[in-house]
Design a protein around this motif. Sequence first.
Motif, PDB file in Angstrom:
ATOM      1  N   ASP A  81       0.852  -1.191   0.000  1.00 44.04           N
ATOM      2  CA  ASP A  81       0.000   0.000   0.000  1.00 44.04           C
ATOM      3  C   ASP A  81       0.885   1.237   0.000  1.00 44.04           C
ATOM      4  O   ASP A  81       1.512   1.573   1.001  1.00 44.04           O
ATOM      5  CB  ASP A  81      -0.912  -0.002   1.221  1.00 44.04           C
ATOM      6  N   PHE A  82       0.919   1.926  -1.121  1.00 48.26           N
ATOM      7  CA  PHE A  82       1.774   3.099  -1.281  1.00 48.26           C
ATOM      8  C   PHE A  82       1.440   4.197  -0.275  1.00 48.26           C
ATOM      9  O   PHE A  82       2.312   4.975   0.125  1.00 48.26           O
ATOM     10  CB  PHE A  82       1.616   3.641  -2.708  1.00 48.26           C
ATOM     11  N   ARG A  83       0.201   4.271   0.163  1.00 43.27           N
ATOM     12  CA  ARG A  83      -0.251   5.385   0.988  1.00 43.27           C
ATOM     13  C   ARG A  83       0.093   5.236   2.461  1.00 43.27           C
ATOM     14  O   ARG A  83       0.002   6.215   3.214  1.00 43.27           O
ATOM     15  CB  ARG A  83      -1.768   5.545   0.836  1.00 43.27           C
ATOM     16  N   GLN A  84       0.481   4.049   2.890  1.00 43.46           N
ATOM     17  CA  GLN A  84       0.590   3.789   4.324  1.00 43.46           C
ATOM     18  C   GLN A  84       1.813   4.378   5.021  1.00 43.46           C
ATOM     19  O   GLN A  84       1.673   4.976   6.089  1.00 43.46           O
ATOM     20  CB  GLN A  84       0.537   2.273   4.578  1.00 43.46           C
ATOM     21  N   PRO A  85       3.037   4.198   4.521  1.00 44.72           N
ATOM     22  CA  PRO A  85       4.193   4.663   5.303  1.00 44.72           C
ATOM     23  C   PRO A  85       4.180   6.175   5.510  1.00 44.72           C
ATOM     24  O   PRO A  85       3.720   6.928   4.650  1.00 44.72           O
ATOM     25  CB  PRO A  85       5.402   4.229   4.453  1.00 44.72           C
ATOM     26  N   SER A  86       4.705   6.601   6.648  1.00 44.56           N
ATOM     27  CA  SER A  86       4.872   8.033   6.879  1.00 44.56           C
ATOM     28  C   SER A  86       6.160   8.498   6.194  1.00 44.56           C
ATOM     29  O   SER A  86       7.046   7.699   5.879  1.00 44.56           O
ATOM     30  CB  SER A  86       4.949   8.327   8.379  1.00 44.56           C
ATOM     31  N   VAL A  87       6.253   9.793   5.943  1.00 48.97           N
ATOM     32  CA  VAL A  87       7.460  10.358   5.335  1.00 48.97           C
ATOM     33  C   VAL A  87       8.530  10.468   6.412  1.00 48.97           C
ATOM     34  O   VAL A  87       8.324  11.135   7.423  1.00 48.97           O
ATOM     35  CB  VAL A  87       7.168  11.735   4.719  1.00 48.97           C
ATOM     36  N   PRO A  88       9.693   9.824   6.225  1.00 53.72           N
ATOM     37  CA  PRO A  88      10.714   9.853   7.275  1.00 53.72           C
ATOM     38  C   PRO A  88      11.468  11.176   7.316  1.00 53.72           C
ATOM     39  O   PRO A  88      11.551  11.900   6.324  1.00 53.72           O
ATOM     40  CB  PRO A  88      11.659   8.709   6.860  1.00 53.72           C
ATOM     41  N   ALA A  89      12.025  11.470   8.474  1.00 55.92           N
ATOM     42  CA  ALA A  89      12.933  12.603   8.587  1.00 55.92           C
ATOM     43  C   ALA A  89      14.173  12.315   7.742  1.00 55.92           C
ATOM     44  O   ALA A  89      14.519  11.151   7.510  1.00 55.92           O
ATOM     45  CB  ALA A  89      13.315  12.823  10.045  1.00 55.92           C
ATOM     46  N   PRO A  90      14.859  13.352   7.260  1.00 53.69           N
ATOM     47  CA  PRO A  90      16.019  13.129   6.400  1.00 53.69           C
ATOM     48  C   PRO A  90      17.049  12.170   6.990  1.00 53.69           C
ATOM     49  O   PRO A  90      17.567  11.296   6.283  1.00 53.69           O
ATOM     50  CB  PRO A  90      16.599  14.537   6.230  1.00 53.69           C
ATOM     51  N   GLN A  91      17.351  12.307   8.283  1.00 49.15           N
ATOM     52  CA  GLN A  91      18.383  11.458   8.886  1.00 49.15           C
ATOM     53  C   GLN A  91      17.960   9.995   8.902  1.00 49.15           C
ATOM     54  O   GLN A  91      18.769   9.099   8.657  1.00 49.15           O
ATOM     55  CB  GLN A  91      18.700  11.931  10.312  1.00 49.15           C
ATOM     56  N   LEU A  92      16.681   9.725   9.168  1.00 49.44           N
ATOM     57  CA  LEU A  92      16.188   8.350   9.156  1.00 49.44           C
ATOM     58  C   LEU A  92      16.214   7.786   7.744  1.00 49.44           C
ATOM     59  O   LEU A  92      16.581   6.626   7.533  1.00 49.44           O
ATOM     60  CB  LEU A  92      14.768   8.289   9.727  1.00 49.44           C
ATOM     61  N   LEU A  93      15.827   8.595   6.780  1.00 46.45           N
ATOM     62  CA  LEU A  93      15.888   8.152   5.382  1.00 46.45           C
ATOM     63  C   LEU A  93      17.312   7.742   5.025  1.00 46.45           C
ATOM     64  O   LEU A  93      17.534   6.641   4.471  1.00 46.45           O
ATOM     65  CB  LEU A  93      15.412   9.266   4.452  1.00 46.45           C
ATOM     66  N   LEU A  94      18.283   8.585   5.323  1.00 44.39           N
ATOM     67  CA  LEU A  94      19.665   8.301   4.977  1.00 44.39           C
ATOM     68  C   LEU A  94      20.184   7.071   5.707  1.00 44.39           C
ATOM     69  O   LEU A  94      20.920   6.258   5.139  1.00 44.39           O
ATOM     70  CB  LEU A  94      20.544   9.514   5.289  1.00 44.39           C
ATOM     71  N   GLN A  95      19.770   6.899   6.947  1.00 45.40           N
ATOM     72  CA  GLN A  95      20.189   5.718   7.710  1.00 45.40           C
ATOM     73  C   GLN A  95      19.648   4.441   7.079  1.00 45.40           C
ATOM     74  O   GLN A  95      20.383   3.475   6.900  1.00 45.40           O
ATOM     75  CB  GLN A  95      19.684   5.839   9.147  1.00 45.40           C
ATOM     76  N   ARG A  96      18.378   4.460   6.702  1.00 50.74           N
ATOM     77  CA  ARG A  96      17.774   3.269   6.085  1.00 50.74           C
ATOM     78  C   ARG A  96      18.369   2.993   4.708  1.00 50.74           C
ATOM     79  O   ARG A  96      18.617   1.832   4.350  1.00 50.74           O
ATOM     80  CB  ARG A  96      16.268   3.432   6.004  1.00 50.74           C
ATOM     81  N   MET A  97      18.575   4.043   3.924  1.00 50.07           N
ATOM     82  CA  MET A  97      19.118   3.857   2.586  1.00 50.07           C
ATOM     83  C   MET A  97      20.548   3.332   2.638  1.00 50.07           C
ATOM     84  O   MET A  97      20.957   2.546   1.786  1.00 50.07           O
ATOM     85  CB  MET A  97      19.055   5.168   1.809  1.00 50.07           C
ATOM     86  N   THR A  98      21.306   3.768   3.617  1.00 48.35           N
ATOM     87  CA  THR A  98      22.681   3.285   3.764  1.00 48.35           C
ATOM     88  C   THR A  98      22.703   1.813   4.143  1.00 48.35           C
ATOM     89  O   THR A  98      23.546   1.034   3.687  1.00 48.35           O
ATOM     90  CB  THR A  98      23.419   4.104   4.832  1.00 48.35           C
ATOM     91  N   GLN A  99      21.753   1.396   4.966  1.00 50.37           N
ATOM     92  CA  GLN A  99      21.679  -0.005   5.388  1.00 50.37           C
ATOM     93  C   GLN A  99      21.308  -0.944   4.260  1.00 50.37           C
ATOM     94  O   GLN A  99      21.756  -2.088   4.215  1.00 50.37           O
ATOM     95  CB  GLN A  99      20.681  -0.144   6.539  1.00 50.37           C
ATOM     96  N   THR A 100      20.466  -0.482   3.299  1.00 50.63           N
ATOM     97  CA  THR A 100      19.989  -1.357   2.233  1.00 50.63           C
ATOM     98  C   THR A 100      20.849  -1.306   0.985  1.00 50.63           C
ATOM     99  O   THR A 100      20.763  -2.171   0.138  1.00 50.63           O
ATOM    100  CB  THR A 100      18.545  -0.981   1.839  1.00 50.63           C
ATOM    101  N   SER A 101      21.680  -0.263   0.859  1.00 51.90           N
ATOM    102  CA  SER A 101      22.490  -0.127  -0.356  1.00 51.90           C
ATOM    103  C   SER A 101      23.809  -0.866  -0.249  1.00 51.90           C
ATOM    104  O   SER A 101      24.190  -1.318   0.812  1.00 51.90           O
ATOM    105  CB  SER A 101      22.752   1.351  -0.642  1.00 51.90           C
TER     106      SER A 101
END
Length: 210
Positions: free
Chosen positions: A190-210
């Motif tokens: 469901d595209f609508r469900q997740p909340s928009v993360p703060a920039p630092q959380l986004l970068l932390q998650r993206m670093t973990q998956t890349s």
Amino acid sequence: MSLTADLLLHAYSAGVFPMAEHRDDPEVFWVDPKRRGILPLDGFRISRSLAKRIRNGGFEITVNRDFAGVVDGCADRAETWISAEIRSHYLELHAMGNAHSLEVWQQGTLAGGTYGVSLGGAFFGESMFSRHRDASKVALAYLTDRLVQAGFTLCDTQFLTPHLASLGGIEVTRARYHSLLREALDKDADFRQPSVPAPQLLLQRMTQTS
């Protein structure tokens, strides 16, 4: 056969997508490339400069706030495949809950964004635009994170451009794409469900998956 929203959804589920030759073209043709562009959801590349832009850029990220504005932003170029008919049907798909936009705002104005169609665990990216430096890259970073958090397994980019390749996009064969699509359509996301993360959380998650 006239183009309808239901026909569009059926076409996406079969692995084909529509295009028009130009903005005023009344005809629509269907495309099923031999080589298909996809964006692996565990392979998005964030450069140091993009990470700095996300961290310090002062962007506001929203989802489905201005779908029409994003479509129009994507069509606002000298040559575009987004004809008036295609635009109207994507607006219809958005009203049906099958098309979504992600907006990047800066100082209250729409700086960039991306939009696409979702079916099951497949997201079919249609287009993106940027009015400020790196705004489309920021949009794709947030889009990729959203797809992961929402349970999507496939992000279709249709074709591979140098811009997408620099962010981790790859090409797969038509047969491989159709296999990935069949698997993704069986998923529940469901595209609508997740909340928009703060920039630092986004970068932390993206670093973990890349």
